[in-house]
Scaffold this motif. Structure first.
Motif, PDB file in Angstrom:
ATOM      1  N   ALA A   1     -57.739  -2.638  26.095  1.00  0.00           N
ATOM      2  CA  ALA A   1     -57.702  -2.324  27.531  1.00  0.00           C
ATOM      3  C   ALA A   1     -56.405  -1.594  27.874  1.00  0.00           C
ATOM      4  O   ALA A   1     -56.395  -0.642  28.667  1.00  0.00           O
ATOM      5  CB  ALA A   1     -57.822  -3.606  28.342  1.00  0.00           C
ATOM      6  N   ALA A   2     -55.315  -2.040  27.253  1.00  0.00           N
ATOM      7  CA  ALA A   2     -54.017  -1.402  27.528  1.00  0.00           C
ATOM      8  C   ALA A   2     -54.005   0.032  27.038  1.00  0.00           C
ATOM      9  O   ALA A   2     -53.550   0.943  27.726  1.00  0.00           O
ATOM     10  CB  ALA A   2     -52.906  -2.189  26.855  1.00  0.00           C
ATOM     11  N   PHE A   3     -54.518   0.223  25.842  1.00  0.00           N
ATOM     12  CA  PHE A   3     -54.544   1.585  25.290  1.00  0.00           C
ATOM     13  C   PHE A   3     -55.422   2.495  26.152  1.00  0.00           C
ATOM     14  O   PHE A   3     -55.056   3.625  26.450  1.00  0.00           O
ATOM     15  CB  PHE A   3     -55.072   1.572  23.857  1.00  0.00           C
ATOM     16  CG  PHE A   3     -54.102   0.996  22.852  1.00  0.00           C
ATOM     17  CD1 PHE A   3     -52.732   1.163  23.006  1.00  0.00           C
ATOM     18  CD2 PHE A   3     -54.560   0.302  21.734  1.00  0.00           C
ATOM     19  CE1 PHE A   3     -51.834   0.653  22.072  1.00  0.00           C
ATOM     20  CE2 PHE A   3     -53.677  -0.212  20.800  1.00  0.00           C
ATOM     21  CZ  PHE A   3     -52.317  -0.044  20.975  1.00  0.00           C
TER      22      PHE A   3
ATOM     23  N   ALA B   1     -56.215   2.109  29.290  1.00  0.00           N
ATOM     24  CA  ALA B   1     -55.663   2.301  30.643  1.00  0.00           C
ATOM     25  C   ALA B   1     -54.628   3.415  30.668  1.00  0.00           C
ATOM     26  O   ALA B   1     -54.452   4.081  31.677  1.00  0.00           O
ATOM     27  CB  ALA B   1     -55.041   1.003  31.134  1.00  0.00           C
ATOM     28  N   THR B   2     -53.959   3.578  29.548  1.00  0.00           N
ATOM     29  CA  THR B   2     -52.882   4.583  29.526  1.00  0.00           C
ATOM     30  C   THR B   2     -53.288   5.849  28.782  1.00  0.00           C
ATOM     31  O   THR B   2     -52.463   6.731  28.575  1.00  0.00           O
ATOM     32  CB  THR B   2     -51.628   3.988  28.857  1.00  0.00           C
ATOM     33  OG1 THR B   2     -51.975   3.522  27.558  1.00  0.00           O
ATOM     34  CG2 THR B   2     -51.061   2.860  29.682  1.00  0.00           C
ATOM     35  N   GLU B   3     -54.537   5.943  28.417  1.00  0.00           N
ATOM     36  CA  GLU B   3     -54.997   7.127  27.689  1.00  0.00           C
ATOM     37  C   GLU B   3     -54.812   8.372  28.564  1.00  0.00           C
ATOM     38  O   GLU B   3     -55.169   8.374  29.743  1.00  0.00           O
ATOM     39  CB  GLU B   3     -56.463   6.987  27.317  1.00  0.00           C
ATOM     40  CG  GLU B   3     -56.875   7.953  26.227  1.00  0.00           C
ATOM     41  CD  GLU B   3     -58.206   7.556  25.606  1.00  0.00           C
ATOM     42  OE1 GLU B   3     -59.041   6.983  26.329  1.00  0.00           O
ATOM     43  OE2 GLU B   3     -58.386   7.826  24.409  1.00  0.00           O
ATOM     44  N   GLY B   4     -54.252   9.365  28.010  1.00  0.00           N
ATOM     45  CA  GLY B   4     -54.057  10.625  28.744  1.00  0.00           C
ATOM     46  C   GLY B   4     -52.749  10.683  29.514  1.00  0.00           C
ATOM     47  O   GLY B   4     -52.343  11.755  29.977  1.00  0.00           O
TER      48      GLY B   4
ATOM     49  N   GLY C   1     -51.131  -5.564  25.839  1.00  0.00           N
ATOM     50  CA  GLY C   1     -51.691  -4.985  27.053  1.00  0.00           C
ATOM     51  C   GLY C   1     -50.686  -4.756  28.156  1.00  0.00           C
ATOM     52  O   GLY C   1     -51.044  -4.662  29.324  1.00  0.00           O
TER      53      GLY C   1
ATOM     54  N   SER D   1     -50.926  -1.716  30.829  1.00  0.00           N
ATOM     55  CA  SER D   1     -51.918  -1.725  31.895  1.00  0.00           C
ATOM     56  C   SER D   1     -51.428  -2.568  33.063  1.00  0.00           C
ATOM     57  O   SER D   1     -52.013  -2.565  34.131  1.00  0.00           O
ATOM     58  CB  SER D   1     -53.255  -2.262  31.386  1.00  0.00           C
ATOM     59  OG  SER D   1     -53.069  -3.557  30.868  1.00  0.00           O
TER      60      SER D   1
ATOM     61  N   LEU E   1     -50.373  -0.558  36.119  1.00  0.00           N
ATOM     62  CA  LEU E   1     -51.559   0.141  36.618  1.00  0.00           C
ATOM     63  C   LEU E   1     -52.620  -0.834  37.092  1.00  0.00           C
ATOM     64  O   LEU E   1     -53.504  -0.464  37.866  1.00  0.00           O
ATOM     65  CB  LEU E   1     -52.142   1.020  35.507  1.00  0.00           C
ATOM     66  CG  LEU E   1     -51.305   2.227  35.122  1.00  0.00           C
ATOM     67  CD1 LEU E   1     -51.929   2.932  33.922  1.00  0.00           C
ATOM     68  CD2 LEU E   1     -51.193   3.186  36.290  1.00  0.00           C
TER      69      LEU E   1
ATOM     70  N   ARG F   1     -49.555   6.311  38.301  1.00  0.00           N
ATOM     71  CA  ARG F   1     -49.906   7.035  37.073  1.00  0.00           C
ATOM     72  C   ARG F   1     -48.843   8.071  36.745  1.00  0.00           C
ATOM     73  O   ARG F   1     -48.425   8.217  35.606  1.00  0.00           O
ATOM     74  CB  ARG F   1     -51.265   7.735  37.227  1.00  0.00           C
ATOM     75  CG  ARG F   1     -52.460   6.819  37.079  1.00  0.00           C
ATOM     76  CD  ARG F   1     -53.748   7.627  37.042  1.00  0.00           C
ATOM     77  NE  ARG F   1     -53.838   8.458  35.845  1.00  0.00           N
ATOM     78  CZ  ARG F   1     -54.312   8.005  34.679  1.00  0.00           C
ATOM     79  NH1 ARG F   1     -54.726   6.770  34.569  1.00  0.00           N
ATOM     80  NH2 ARG F   1     -54.363   8.799  33.641  1.00  0.00           N
TER      81      ARG F   1
ATOM     82  N   GLU G   1     -52.948  13.222  21.643  1.00  0.00           N
ATOM     83  CA  GLU G   1     -53.061  13.160  23.106  1.00  0.00           C
ATOM     84  C   GLU G   1     -53.090  14.536  23.763  1.00  0.00           C
ATOM     85  O   GLU G   1     -53.778  14.717  24.762  1.00  0.00           O
ATOM     86  CB  GLU G   1     -51.896  12.359  23.683  1.00  0.00           C
ATOM     87  CG  GLU G   1     -51.823  10.916  23.204  1.00  0.00           C
ATOM     88  CD  GLU G   1     -52.676   9.991  24.043  1.00  0.00           C
ATOM     89  OE1 GLU G   1     -52.794  10.233  25.252  1.00  0.00           O
ATOM     90  OE2 GLU G   1     -53.219   9.023  23.480  1.00  0.00           O
TER      91      GLU G   1
ATOM     92  N   GLN H   1     -45.313   1.110  23.620  1.00  0.00           N
ATOM     93  CA  GLN H   1     -45.426  -0.073  24.472  1.00  0.00           C
ATOM     94  C   GLN H   1     -44.101  -0.834  24.516  1.00  0.00           C
ATOM     95  O   GLN H   1     -43.659  -1.274  25.570  1.00  0.00           O
ATOM     96  CB  GLN H   1     -46.509  -1.014  23.945  1.00  0.00           C
ATOM     97  CG  GLN H   1     -47.922  -0.561  24.256  1.00  0.00           C
ATOM     98  CD  GLN H   1     -48.944  -1.627  23.909  1.00  0.00           C
ATOM     99  OE1 GLN H   1     -48.648  -2.540  23.122  1.00  0.00           O
ATOM    100  NE2 GLN H   1     -50.129  -1.521  24.476  1.00  0.00           N
TER     101      GLN H   1
END
Lengths: 153, 209
Positions: free
Chosen positions: A41-43, A45-48, B110, B113, B116, B126, B152, B184
């Protein structure tokens, strides 16, 4: 190797990047593993975001000088290439003539010698006479010697 | 309507500098971003990006018709950027990069996230996190910067990464994972996990570290 260490590197795989077997095994594992679910989920959420961040940094700069510099360099290449092309075009005729000059000379000599010998006539020939240190060229012909004048004469 | 890449490439091949300039303007920021992500130094990235366009111009004739100009251009850019970095260091061996339990713990679980999580669609959040990730990228080891940028920004697949970096697909996956975990860890302070409880943003504090 624990299940998590095995599957963690697969968490950010895009559709189609894993074999069907690996993809199914990953889903089974993630379904029963809170830690890997949170990680994924963390990966996701921060994709892009990294791309966004780098592009934002790029957007802070004025790229007008960049464009100008690139086009100037490209233009110089054009110019250099153009100059070479012009030179080759300009010198092509001269270069061809130069390359063929020895062949023309050889043909002329052969024609001259053949033309002189069949009727037994004496072919003119060049003689160099030296008098008091000065060289004079004399062409002997059937009509008599012809002294070739130089610029100094 | 903007001309598509292919028609601009065709015109540029025919000697139309205006067409090539349109391609430069279209892609210069992203090319610079790719270079910056790998080489870190803005001036070096600027030079690498310029060189990428000049090389692309010089090899337009070699661009296959079916090949996307952008993808080709980014490949030239990342090659130049990686070469630039590698000139300054000795070659790294392609060791298998297994993931350990300690790696799994690094950076928390995590955490990115977390900020966010308040509102995943919040553009301000963001943008802020994106900016911090771009800054954190510069602190990562070269091999991790490379693979993250290629993944990316260029959007390369595992297979393409393996080919580009001349490593095995398994190494691609583990290297990417390590890179993300290090990212992270670098952003843990921002996410507020180390302090526990609410994040800085949740506490209404500023964006400065």
């Amino acid at each position: 190797m624990s299940e998590c260490t095995r599957y963690a590197p697969m968490l950010t795989a895009r559709p189609g990047e894993l074999t069907a077997g690996d993809a199914a095994a990953l889903e089974r594992h993630v379904g029963g593993c809170d830690r890997c679910r949170a990680e994924r989920a963390a990966f996701l959420a921060t994709e892009g975001l990294l791309a966004e961040g780098l592009l934002a940094k790029a957007a802070e700069r004025d790229f007008a000088p960049f464009t100008d510099a690139v086009m100037a360099r490209v233009g110089r290449r054009h110019t250099r290439r153009g100059r070479v092309f012009d030179w080759v075009t300009h010198h092509r005729l001269r270069a061809a003539l130069s390359a063929l000059a020895p062949a023309f000379a050889a043909v002329a000599l052969v024609v001259y010698l053949r033309g002189a010998s069949p009727d037994g006539a004496q072919a003119p020939h060049l003689v160099v006479l030296t008098t008091e240190g000065e060289a004079t060229m004399v062409l002997r012909t059937e009509q008599g010697p012809v002294v070739l004048m130089t610029d100094g004469d | 309507m903007e001309a598509d890449d292919l028609s601009l490439v065709r015109k540029a091949r025919a000697g139309d500098d205006g067409a090539f300039q349109a391609l430069v303007v279209r892609y210069q920021r992203k090319v610079y971003a790719v270079a910056l992500g790998i080489v870190r130094d803005p001036d070096t990235a600027w030079d690498v990006a310029q060189e990428a366009f000049v090389r692309a111009h010089g090899h337009l004739a070699g661009l296959e018709g079916s090949e996307a100009f952008a993808k080709w251009l980014f490949r030239i850019t990342s090659h130049l950027a990686i070469d630039s970095v590698r000139r300054e260091r000795r070659a790294l061996k392609d060791a298998v990069e297994d993931v350990s339990e300690a790696d799994l713990q690094a950076g928390g679980e995590g955490i990115l996230s977390t900020p966010l999580g308040l509102d995943p669609s919040d553009n301000a959040l963001r943008r802020e996190l994106a900016g911090r990730m771009a800054e954190a990228l510069a602190q990562l080891p070269e091999i991790h910067r490379e693979i993250l940028v290629l993944r990316e920004l260029e959007g390369l697949s595992y297979e393409e990464l393996a080919e580009r970096l001349d490593i095995q697909k398994g190494t691609v996956m583990s290297r990417l994972f390590h890179a993300r975990k290090k990212m992270q860890a670098l952003l843990a302070g921002y996410a507020g996990v180390a302090a526990g409880g609410a994040t800085d943003l949740e506490r209404g504090e500023g964006s400065e570290p």
